[in-house]
Structures are given as C-alpha cells and as structure tokens.
Design an enzyme around this catalytic site. Sequence first.
Site, PDB file in Angstrom:
ATOM      1  CB  SER A  23      -3.983 -10.824   1.785  1.00  0.00           C
ATOM      2  OG  SER A  23      -3.568  -9.996   1.468  1.00  0.00           O
ATOM      3  CE  LYS A  70      -3.696  -0.046  -0.335  1.00  0.00           C
ATOM      4  NZ  LYS A  70      -4.913  -0.487  -0.960  1.00  0.00           N
TER       5      LYS A  70
HETATM    6  N1  PMP Z   1      -3.387  -8.033   1.137  1.00  0.00           N
HETATM    7  C1  PMP Z   1      -3.051  -6.525   2.177  1.00  0.00           C
HETATM    8  C2  PMP Z   1      -2.784  -7.577   3.238  1.00  0.00           C
HETATM    9  C3  PMP Z   1      -3.707  -5.243   1.842  1.00  0.00           C
HETATM   10  O1  PMP Z   1      -3.161  -4.670   3.000  1.00  0.00           O
HETATM   11  C4  PMP Z   1      -4.326  -5.366   0.637  1.00  0.00           C
HETATM   12  C5  PMP Z   1      -4.717  -3.663   1.122  1.00  0.00           C
HETATM   13  N2  PMP Z   1      -6.476  -3.260   1.218  1.00  0.00           N
HETATM   14  C6  PMP Z   1      -4.665  -6.160   0.171  1.00  0.00           C
HETATM   15  C7  PMP Z   1      -4.219  -7.505   0.026  1.00  0.00           C
HETATM   16  C8  PMP Z   1      -5.294  -5.468  -0.853  1.00  0.00           C
HETATM   17  O2  PMP Z   1      -4.513  -5.015  -1.640  1.00  0.00           O
HETATM   18  P1  PMP Z   1      -6.015  -4.128  -3.146  1.00  0.00           P
HETATM   19  O3  PMP Z   1      -6.130  -2.979  -1.895  1.00  0.00           O
HETATM   20  O4  PMP Z   1      -5.030  -3.117  -3.881  1.00  0.00           O
HETATM   21  O5  PMP Z   1      -6.961  -4.335  -3.570  1.00  0.00           O
END
Ligand code: PMP
Length: 306
Positions: free
Chosen positions: A265, A48
């Site tokens: 994630s 991010k």
């Molecule tokens: N994984 C983590 C740990 C995140 O903090 C985020 C951001 N919300 C994401 C995945 C997903 O990324 P995006 O917001 O670009 O879809």
Amino acid sequence: MAQIRMPAHVLNLIGNTPLLRLQEIARDLNGVEIYAKAEWFNPGGSVKDRPAANIIREAERTGQLTRDKILLDATSGNTGIAYAMICAARGYRARLCMPATASEERQRILRAYGADMVLTNPREGSDGAIREARRLFSENPDLYFYADQYSNPANWQAHYRTTAPEIWEQTQGRITHFIAGLGTSGTFVGTARRLRELNPNIRLISFQPDAPLHGLEGLKHMATAIVPCIYDPELADEDRRVPSEAAYAMMRRLAREEGLLVGSSGAAAAHVALEVAREIRCGVVVTLFPDSGTRYLSEERLWNEV
Ligand code: PMP
C-alpha cells in the site's frame, strides 16, 4: 545530531514518525518534492498503532473497555497487531477475526503477542471477517468490547490529532498535496480533515485498488466492499485507482533505488505521488508508507522482476 531518547513505555513510542524525502524516484522532477511518513517506525510496525491506541484509550475513558472484557474486531492484519501489542501492554485479552489468507508473518506476530485469532473464509475477504466479528458480538455482547475500527470515530480522530499536525510541522506548513490510500479510510479522513483546516488550498487525494480482487493489503475497493461508516467520499478533491502490478513494481524500485523496503500500500502511495508530481510544476507532495516490506517477504512473487 539525533536526540537521545530517554527510557519510555512502548505505548509512548507511537507517532512522531520520520518524514522521508524520496530522492531517486523523483530525480527528474524539478520543483516538486515528494515525502512519505515512515509509519513502520511505530512500535507495532504500522500506521495502525495510532488508531488502535486511540480506540483503546477512548474505550477506557468511557468505561466500555474493562479488564473483564475481550477486545474484539475484524482486521486485515496491521490493526490486529496493534491491538494485540497494546492489549498485551495494558493487560487485556484480544480476539481478532481475519481472512485465513492473512500472511504467515502476521499470524505469527499475533500469536507471539498472545492474541486469539478467528480465521474466516478467504473467499469472503475482509468483509467475511467483519461479518464474523459482528456475529460473535451479537451472540455475546457482554463478553466483548467491539472496537469496530470501521465505524469508530476514534480511528480517524487519531490521525486528525497526530498524523496531520506532524506532517504540518515536518513540512513547516509547505505541504501542497496530501495522498493516502483507503482501507477503513481513517488515515485519509482524519489527516485530510485537519490539513484542510490548516490550509484549505492543500489538494487532498485518496486512492483505491483498481479492481475488487487486488493484492494491496489493507486497502479497499469501495464500490464492491462494505463501505466503512467513517468514510466521507466528499472530502477528497480526487480519488484515483492503482493497479496492484504498478504497486509491486514500485515496491521493487523503492527497495533497490531508495533503499526503502515498504509494503504494497505504501508502494501504491508512492506510485500515485509520482503520478501527481508529474502533473504539476512545483509543490510539496506528502503521503504515508503504512508498513514495511518485511511484512510481505513470504510473498515471493512481489519481489521478483516480471
Ligand atoms: N495500508 C496498510 C498496510 C494497512 O494495514 C491499512 C489499514 N487497513 C491501510 C493501508 C489503510 O489505512 P486506513 O485503514 O486508515 O484507511
């Protein structure tokens, strides 16, 4: 030999993250290579940093963010940390709305960078934080720059301009499959749009948690959430579902078999990458590890074998 890095400003350390090859979990797969970008190498510790830096740069350029304004947004944690770091470095105040369930580690990091936190009802999840940010902004629009990562095109454009070209170069244009989870969707949308331009044959695969109540920090179950304005459901060739337990099992495998401590994630992304790799005979499958497992150490149940 590793290149010697010259002295740099913290914000110049964003991007250009390493591409890791997953060796052990893909050992039985001949002809398929799996790679993941180690996004915890960003100075704020997550993917991010890329959109937060681009959102702030664009807002400075267009005059929306000035020293007398407070940067306001809703965040599940990593974007907040990125905003807090960049605001500290550039001399802005940051006010971040997040569910009170955001992990202790995350809250401590935000406090350390000097950001204000507005904790929202955990039962309303990240949507509760979005509603609170909108409410604060509507009450006092002159006080804030409302960064709105869910609607701000500078979010996905950061990945269009940095993440995708890095993947293209690091695989020497050999990438055949791109996989990313959906949160704000910025990572998937921006990277996928650019990769499709570079080679229309690359298969673009997004994924989401398989249930509204899930444990995949940073990801959204789109069918039951406030759908981000920047999300383009037409872009993906496929959109898969991942059970939280499958991601937790992969977190433990990545730590113990690859020596890679990644967040849930990222582990979900590795799970999908392995699923895809098993369905094809040859290819170069690329995904991202958005943050490190060190952000989740206090959640002991994730690390214990079932
Ligand atoms: N994984 C983590 C740990 C995140 O903090 C985020 C951001 N919300 C994401 C995945 C997903 O990324 P995006 O917001 O670009 O879809």
